[in-house]
Write a protein that holds these residues in place. Structure first.
Motif, PDB file in Angstrom:
ATOM      1  N   GLN A  36       0.800  -1.226   0.000  1.00  0.00           N
ATOM      2  CA  GLN A  36       0.000   0.000   0.000  1.00  0.00           C
ATOM      3  C   GLN A  36       0.838   1.284   0.000  1.00  0.00           C
ATOM      4  O   GLN A  36       0.292   2.374  -0.190  1.00  0.00           O
ATOM      5  N   GLN A  37       2.135   1.167   0.194  1.00  0.00           N
ATOM      6  CA  GLN A  37       2.973   2.365   0.280  1.00  0.00           C
ATOM      7  C   GLN A  37       2.871   3.260  -0.951  1.00  0.00           C
ATOM      8  O   GLN A  37       2.776   4.484  -0.829  1.00  0.00           O
ATOM      9  N   GLU A  38       2.883   2.664  -2.126  1.00  0.00           N
ATOM     10  CA  GLU A  38       2.819   3.481  -3.343  1.00  0.00           C
ATOM     11  C   GLU A  38       1.474   4.169  -3.483  1.00  0.00           C
ATOM     12  O   GLU A  38       1.410   5.305  -3.953  1.00  0.00           O
ATOM     13  N   GLN A  39       0.386   3.497  -3.059  1.00  0.00           N
ATOM     14  CA  GLN A  39      -0.931   4.140  -3.071  1.00  0.00           C
ATOM     15  C   GLN A  39      -0.920   5.350  -2.143  1.00  0.00           C
ATOM     16  O   GLN A  39      -1.483   6.389  -2.469  1.00  0.00           O
ATOM     17  N   MET A  40      -0.311   5.186  -0.974  1.00  0.00           N
ATOM     18  CA  MET A  40      -0.221   6.309  -0.036  1.00  0.00           C
ATOM     19  C   MET A  40       0.554   7.465  -0.654  1.00  0.00           C
ATOM     20  O   MET A  40       0.134   8.612  -0.585  1.00  0.00           O
ATOM     21  N   ARG A  41       1.681   7.144  -1.265  1.00  0.00           N
ATOM     22  CA  ARG A  41       2.551   8.180  -1.844  1.00  0.00           C
ATOM     23  C   ARG A  41       1.887   8.863  -3.044  1.00  0.00           C
ATOM     24  O   ARG A  41       1.894  10.085  -3.152  1.00  0.00           O
ATOM     25  N   ALA A  42       1.311   8.088  -3.942  1.00  0.00           N
ATOM     26  CA  ALA A  42       0.823   8.625  -5.207  1.00  0.00           C
ATOM     27  C   ALA A  42      -0.620   9.110  -5.160  1.00  0.00           C
ATOM     28  O   ALA A  42      -0.984  10.016  -5.909  1.00  0.00           O
TER      29      ALA A  42
END
Length: 142
Positions: A36-42
């Motif tokens: 989920q990190q990339e969803q949080m970032r992007a």
């Protein structure tokens, strides 16, 4: 000090989010949070109004608001029990007269925290990403 987040805070915010998510949600496989990190970032952080608690030059916690929805309130695990969550919640309440959020049922600490801060459970449903039961909670300023 609580202040509005700046672009250079992104990595620290993501670190707080990941560490706190892994600790608070041990009933969800750790791989889910890593993915989920990339969803949080992007997606989530850029679309939210984000405020951080910075102490000694480090981001120790943050809140993210999307309209009246409290998207996130996380405190770094080694900084918990020091009033950071309470201060972040006070900031959210100062910024919004009404708040809505979702919290996993099994996250007892968070459920109790939100209840202490005037939130009431309005419904329960399954989170589509994890299959875990979640509570919807609302706060209305007195």
């Amino acid at each position: 000090m609580i202040r509005q987040a700046r672009p250079e805070d992104t990595e620290a915010i993501l670190n707080v989010w990941l560490l706190a998510s892994l600790q608070a949600h041990d009933f969800v496989p750790a791989a889910y949070w890593w993915r989920q990190q990339e969803q949080m970032r992007a997606r989530y952080l850029p679309s939210a109004e984000v405020w951080v608690c910075e102490r000694e030059g480090e981001v120790q916690g943050f809140i993210a608001l999307a309209g009246d929805y409290l998207v996130a309130l996380f405190v770094r695990p080694d900084c918990q029990k020091k009033g950071i969550g309470k201060a972040l919640m006070a900031t959210a309440k100062r910024l919004r007269r009404q708040l809505t959020l979702k919290v996993f049922c099994e996250n007892d600490i968070a459920v109790h925290f939100y209840r202490r801060h005037g939130f009431a459970i309005t419904e329960e449903h399954l989170d589509p990403g994890t299959g875990q039961p979640q509570l919807c909670m609302d706060y209305d300023s007195p």
